[in-house]
Structures are given as structure tokens and as C-alpha cells.
Write a protein that holds these residues in place. Structure first.
Motif, PDB file in Angstrom:
ATOM      1  N   PHE A 137    -113.995   8.834  23.091  1.00  0.00           N
ATOM      2  CA  PHE A 137    -115.082   7.872  23.220  1.00  0.00           C
ATOM      3  C   PHE A 137    -116.262   8.200  22.302  1.00  0.00           C
ATOM      4  O   PHE A 137    -116.837   7.302  21.662  1.00  0.00           O
ATOM      5  CB  PHE A 137    -115.554   7.817  24.685  1.00  0.00           C
ATOM      6  N   ALA A 138    -116.629   9.475  22.227  1.00  0.00           N
ATOM      7  CA  ALA A 138    -117.761   9.864  21.376  1.00  0.00           C
ATOM      8  C   ALA A 138    -117.456   9.572  19.909  1.00  0.00           C
ATOM      9  O   ALA A 138    -118.317   9.077  19.165  1.00  0.00           O
ATOM     10  CB  ALA A 138    -118.075  11.350  21.567  1.00  0.00           C
ATOM     11  N   ASP A 139    -116.222   9.870  19.481  1.00  0.00           N
ATOM     12  CA  ASP A 139    -115.829   9.586  18.098  1.00  0.00           C
ATOM     13  C   ASP A 139    -115.776   8.085  17.849  1.00  0.00           C
ATOM     14  O   ASP A 139    -116.104   7.616  16.748  1.00  0.00           O
ATOM     15  CB  ASP A 139    -114.464  10.209  17.799  1.00  0.00           C
ATOM     16  N   PHE A 140    -115.369   7.339  18.854  1.00  0.00           N
ATOM     17  CA  PHE A 140    -115.323   5.881  18.786  1.00  0.00           C
ATOM     18  C   PHE A 140    -116.711   5.318  18.476  1.00  0.00           C
ATOM     19  O   PHE A 140    -116.885   4.528  17.537  1.00  0.00           O
ATOM     20  CB  PHE A 140    -114.789   5.340  20.110  1.00  0.00           C
ATOM     21  N   LEU A 141    -117.705   5.735  19.244  1.00  0.00           N
ATOM     22  CA  LEU A 141    -119.074   5.259  19.028  1.00  0.00           C
ATOM     23  C   LEU A 141    -119.616   5.710  17.673  1.00  0.00           C
ATOM     24  O   LEU A 141    -120.266   4.933  16.965  1.00  0.00           O
ATOM     25  CB  LEU A 141    -119.978   5.761  20.148  1.00  0.00           C
ATOM     26  N   ALA A 142    -119.333   6.959  17.314  1.00  0.00           N
ATOM     27  CA  ALA A 142    -119.844   7.494  16.042  1.00  0.00           C
ATOM     28  C   ALA A 142    -119.240   6.760  14.849  1.00  0.00           C
ATOM     29  O   ALA A 142    -119.939   6.474  13.867  1.00  0.00           O
ATOM     30  CB  ALA A 142    -119.531   8.984  15.950  1.00  0.00           C
ATOM     31  N   ALA A 143    -117.947   6.445  14.918  1.00  0.00           N
ATOM     32  CA  ALA A 143    -117.283   5.770  13.807  1.00  0.00           C
ATOM     33  C   ALA A 143    -117.830   4.358  13.612  1.00  0.00           C
ATOM     34  O   ALA A 143    -118.065   3.929  12.469  1.00  0.00           O
ATOM     35  CB  ALA A 143    -115.780   5.721  14.051  1.00  0.00           C
ATOM     36  N   ILE A 144    -118.045   3.645  14.703  1.00  0.00           N
ATOM     37  CA  ILE A 144    -118.593   2.289  14.591  1.00  0.00           C
ATOM     38  C   ILE A 144    -120.020   2.347  14.073  1.00  0.00           C
ATOM     39  O   ILE A 144    -120.408   1.575  13.181  1.00  0.00           O
ATOM     40  CB  ILE A 144    -118.540   1.557  15.944  1.00  0.00           C
ATOM     41  N   PHE A 145    -120.813   3.262  14.612  1.00  0.00           N
ATOM     42  CA  PHE A 145    -122.197   3.388  14.146  1.00  0.00           C
ATOM     43  C   PHE A 145    -122.230   3.701  12.649  1.00  0.00           C
ATOM     44  O   PHE A 145    -122.990   3.082  11.896  1.00  0.00           O
ATOM     45  CB  PHE A 145    -122.923   4.489  14.924  1.00  0.00           C
ATOM     46  N   ALA A 146    -121.403   4.635  12.205  1.00  0.00           N
ATOM     47  CA  ALA A 146    -121.398   5.027  10.795  1.00  0.00           C
ATOM     48  C   ALA A 146    -120.970   3.869   9.894  1.00  0.00           C
ATOM     49  O   ALA A 146    -121.591   3.606   8.857  1.00  0.00           O
ATOM     50  CB  ALA A 146    -120.465   6.224  10.590  1.00  0.00           C
ATOM     51  N   GLY A 147    -119.905   3.166  10.296  1.00  0.00           N
ATOM     52  CA  GLY A 147    -119.434   2.043   9.497  1.00  0.00           C
ATOM     53  C   GLY A 147    -120.454   0.934   9.402  1.00  0.00           C
ATOM     54  O   GLY A 147    -120.727   0.400   8.320  1.00  0.00           O
ATOM     55  N   ARG A 148    -121.036   0.578  10.530  1.00  0.00           N
ATOM     56  CA  ARG A 148    -122.045  -0.481  10.542  1.00  0.00           C
ATOM     57  C   ARG A 148    -123.315  -0.043   9.801  1.00  0.00           C
ATOM     58  O   ARG A 148    -123.982  -0.866   9.156  1.00  0.00           O
ATOM     59  CB  ARG A 148    -122.387  -0.859  11.977  1.00  0.00           C
ATOM     60  N   PHE A 149    -123.656   1.241   9.900  1.00  0.00           N
ATOM     61  CA  PHE A 149    -124.841   1.723   9.193  1.00  0.00           C
ATOM     62  C   PHE A 149    -124.681   1.519   7.689  1.00  0.00           C
ATOM     63  O   PHE A 149    -125.604   1.046   7.017  1.00  0.00           O
ATOM     64  CB  PHE A 149    -125.068   3.210   9.502  1.00  0.00           C
ATOM     65  N   VAL A 150    -123.516   1.871   7.157  1.00  0.00           N
ATOM     66  CA  VAL A 150    -123.250   1.667   5.727  1.00  0.00           C
ATOM     67  C   VAL A 150    -123.336   0.183   5.382  1.00  0.00           C
ATOM     68  O   VAL A 150    -123.956  -0.210   4.393  1.00  0.00           O
ATOM     69  CB  VAL A 150    -121.866   2.232   5.344  1.00  0.00           C
ATOM     70  N   ARG A 151    -122.707  -0.642   6.205  1.00  0.00           N
ATOM     71  CA  ARG A 151    -122.703  -2.090   5.951  1.00  0.00           C
ATOM     72  C   ARG A 151    -124.108  -2.659   5.941  1.00  0.00           C
ATOM     73  O   ARG A 151    -124.499  -3.394   5.004  1.00  0.00           O
ATOM     74  CB  ARG A 151    -121.854  -2.780   7.011  1.00  0.00           C
ATOM     75  N   PHE A 152    -124.901  -2.359   6.974  1.00  0.00           N
ATOM     76  CA  PHE A 152    -126.238  -2.947   7.072  1.00  0.00           C
ATOM     77  C   PHE A 152    -127.202  -2.336   6.051  1.00  0.00           C
ATOM     78  O   PHE A 152    -128.152  -3.008   5.626  1.00  0.00           O
ATOM     79  CB  PHE A 152    -126.777  -2.782   8.492  1.00  0.00           C
ATOM     80  N   LEU A 153    -126.976  -1.094   5.669  1.00  0.00           N
ATOM     81  CA  LEU A 153    -127.811  -0.481   4.642  1.00  0.00           C
ATOM     82  C   LEU A 153    -127.583  -1.170   3.297  1.00  0.00           C
ATOM     83  O   LEU A 153    -128.549  -1.502   2.588  1.00  0.00           O
ATOM     84  CB  LEU A 153    -127.501   1.014   4.528  1.00  0.00           C
ATOM     85  N   ILE A 154    -126.326  -1.386   2.936  1.00  0.00           N
ATOM     86  CA  ILE A 154    -126.016  -2.090   1.691  1.00  0.00           C
ATOM     87  C   ILE A 154    -126.574  -3.507   1.730  1.00  0.00           C
ATOM     88  O   ILE A 154    -127.162  -3.990   0.750  1.00  0.00           O
ATOM     89  CB  ILE A 154    -124.489  -2.115   1.453  1.00  0.00           C
ATOM     90  N   LEU A 155    -126.419  -4.180   2.879  1.00  0.00           N
ATOM     91  CA  LEU A 155    -126.959  -5.530   3.034  1.00  0.00           C
ATOM     92  C   LEU A 155    -128.471  -5.538   2.837  1.00  0.00           C
ATOM     93  O   LEU A 155    -129.021  -6.428   2.163  1.00  0.00           O
ATOM     94  CB  LEU A 155    -126.607  -6.058   4.425  1.00  0.00           C
ATOM     95  N   SER A 156    -129.156  -4.545   3.390  1.00  0.00           N
ATOM     96  CA  SER A 156    -130.615  -4.475   3.267  1.00  0.00           C
ATOM     97  C   SER A 156    -131.044  -4.278   1.823  1.00  0.00           C
ATOM     98  O   SER A 156    -131.990  -4.924   1.338  1.00  0.00           O
ATOM     99  CB  SER A 156    -131.156  -3.326   4.125  1.00  0.00           C
ATOM    100  N   LEU A 157    -130.355  -3.392   1.111  1.00  0.00           N
ATOM    101  CA  LEU A 157    -130.698  -3.142  -0.294  1.00  0.00           C
ATOM    102  C   LEU A 157    -130.463  -4.386  -1.149  1.00  0.00           C
ATOM    103  O   LEU A 157    -131.259  -4.693  -2.040  1.00  0.00           O
ATOM    104  CB  LEU A 157    -129.875  -1.966  -0.823  1.00  0.00           C
ATOM    105  N   LEU A 158    -129.384  -5.108  -0.858  1.00  0.00           N
ATOM    106  CA  LEU A 158    -129.118  -6.349  -1.588  1.00  0.00           C
ATOM    107  C   LEU A 158    -130.174  -7.407  -1.264  1.00  0.00           C
ATOM    108  O   LEU A 158    -130.579  -8.183  -2.133  1.00  0.00           O
ATOM    109  CB  LEU A 158    -127.725  -6.876  -1.244  1.00  0.00           C
ATOM    110  N   THR A 159    -130.628  -7.423  -0.008  1.00  0.00           N
ATOM    111  CA  THR A 159    -131.648  -8.385   0.411  1.00  0.00           C
ATOM    112  C   THR A 159    -132.960  -8.134  -0.325  1.00  0.00           C
ATOM    113  O   THR A 159    -133.691  -9.084  -0.645  1.00  0.00           O
ATOM    114  CB  THR A 159    -131.868  -8.303   1.933  1.00  0.00           C
ATOM    115  N   PHE A 160    -133.289  -6.879  -0.604  1.00  0.00           N
ATOM    116  CA  PHE A 160    -134.504  -6.560  -1.352  1.00  0.00           C
ATOM    117  C   PHE A 160    -134.531  -7.272  -2.701  1.00  0.00           C
ATOM    118  O   PHE A 160    -135.571  -7.746  -3.151  1.00  0.00           O
ATOM    119  CB  PHE A 160    -134.600  -5.047  -1.602  1.00  0.00           C
ATOM    120  N   TYR A 161    -133.381  -7.317  -3.353  1.00  0.00           N
ATOM    121  CA  TYR A 161    -133.304  -7.841  -4.714  1.00  0.00           C
ATOM    122  C   TYR A 161    -132.984  -9.337  -4.774  1.00  0.00           C
ATOM    123  O   TYR A 161    -133.427 -10.027  -5.688  1.00  0.00           O
ATOM    124  CB  TYR A 161    -132.249  -7.069  -5.510  1.00  0.00           C
ATOM    125  N   PHE A 162    -132.204  -9.838  -3.815  1.00  0.00           N
ATOM    126  CA  PHE A 162    -131.728 -11.220  -3.905  1.00  0.00           C
ATOM    127  C   PHE A 162    -132.232 -12.125  -2.785  1.00  0.00           C
ATOM    128  O   PHE A 162    -132.006 -13.331  -2.826  1.00  0.00           O
ATOM    129  CB  PHE A 162    -130.195 -11.238  -3.900  1.00  0.00           C
TER     130      PHE A 162
END
Length: 210
Positions: A137-162
Motif C-alpha cells: 500500500f505504501a509503495d502504491f501511494l508513493a508510485a502514484i504520487f511520484a508519477g502524478r508529480f512529474v506529470r503536473f510539474l511538466i504541465l505547470s512548466l508548459l503553462t508558464f510558456y504557453f
């Protein structure tokens, strides 16, 4: 098409009215709802929050990632209590075995990597599979958090420019060039893993030398 676009615009406006009183927690609520219930325009909402409050973009990235991880718990419970039948009904036997092998090789990456990808990636299938294949369960939560963090971070950086319109542009590109986007993502993750391993080896070698 105009009717569909009009309906989507009204739906998005309705979502924004609901989230308005919640302040910064609105991004957490929409991400939680997207994972726990039906699909929500989570990328558009995250991009909107980030665009209008750039200094706190990292807060929104973290809150959205937390919401996605915690919102996946109900589906994890369903899978853990007997979701294999549900999973087999949704995908072919070959696909089921392929996902099973990926979780046997490295379950963390098997869940984190799909979590990085935007729609129409069937992420809930992987969430359900994680529970069916008894991921901790702990790895489950960590994996989703990590994956979504990368996704939303990239989205945020793209939003800054576009700007927030990047959500629609990126979604169109992803749908038309799914394979190429997947290849680029795999190369990126593989490169990061190689660099990480090299750094570990250097630290071990320096430690032995000392």
C-alpha cells in the motif's frame, strides 16, 4: 462539434464555480475526484491554478499529486478485495498477462510510469492491477504520487510558456502521436535511471577510496 465544445465549456465553467470557495484546496479536490470517481478536467484545472498564481505553482503540483494518490484508495480496496474478475473483464487475457509481468519485474515503475501520462491513458486499469497483484500500500501511494508529480510539474512548466491552452494542444498531440510520445517518455525515464545508477556507482567508488 460546436455543440460538444459548448457543453465542455459550460461543464468547465461549472467546475470552476464549485472550486472557487475552496481556494488552493480546489486542486486537491478535483484531483481526488478524478481518481476516485469519473474523469474530471484535472489538467485544465491545475493549469488554470498555476497560470493565475505562478509563485505557488509547486503547491498546486503537490496538492494535485496528493489528491490523485489518495483518491485512488477506493479503487485499490476494490482490487484488493477481489478485483481480478473486474480487471479481466476490462482487458484481454494477453494484456492482463503483460501488465502482470510488468508488475513482477518492477511494480513501482509499472504504476508510476502510466501515472505520468495524460489522458487517454487508461490509468485506472493500472491502479486496479496494482491492488490485484498485491502491491504494498505504501509503495502504491508513493508510485502514484511520484508519477502524478512529474506529470503536473511538466504541465505547470508548459503553462508558464504557453498558457492554459497548452492542455488542449498537448491532448491533441498525445492522441495523434501516442506511440512517439510513449517512446520519448520511455527514453526520458531510461536516461534518468542510467544517470541515477552512475551517480550511485560514483558515490560507492568514492566511499571505498576514502
Amino acid at each position: 462539434m460546436k455543440t460538444i465544445g459548448h457543453l465542455l465549456a459550460r461543464y468547465t465553467a461549472w467546475i470552476w464555480r464549485l472550486l472557487g470557495p475552496l481556494g488552493i484546496w480546489g486542486v486537491f479536490v478535483i484531483a481526488f475526484s478524478d481518481s476516485a470517481l469519473l474523469g474530471m478536467p484535472v489538467d485544465a484545472v491545475v493549469a488554470g491554478y498555476v497560470y493565475h498564481d505562478r509563485p505557488h505553482f509547486l503547491v498546486y503540483v503537490i496538492l494535485a499529486s496528493m489528491g490523485s494518490a489518495l483518491g485512488s484508495i477506493p479503487l485499490y480496496v476494490v482490487g484488493y478485495l477481489g478485483g481480478e474478475k473486474v480487471l479481466r473483464q476490462r482487458i484481454s487475457e494477453a494484456r492482463f498477462l503483460e501488465i502482470h509481468r510488468s508488475f513482477e519485474r518492477h511494480e513501482f515503475w509499472a504504476l508510476m510510469f502510466p501515472g505520468m501520462l495524460p489522458p487517454p491513458t487508461p490509468f485506472k486499469i493500472f491502479v486496479l492491477a496494482a491492488a490485484v497483484f498485491e502491491m504494498r500500500f505504501a509503495d502504491f501511494l508513493a508510485a502514484i504520487f511520484a508519477g502524478r508529480f512529474v506529470r503536473f510539474l511538466i504541465l505547470s512548466l508548459l503553462t508558464f510558456y504557453f498558457g492554459p491552452q497548452i492542455v488542449g494542444i498537448a491532448a491533441g498531440v498525445f492522441r495523434r502521436h501516442f506511440i512517439w510520445v510513449l517512446i520519448v517518455a520511455v527514453i526520458g525515464v531510461a536516461s534518468w535511471l542510467v544517470l541515477r545508477r552512475k551517480r550511485r556507482m560514483k558515490r560507492l567508488q568514492s566511499g571505498i577510496a576514502n
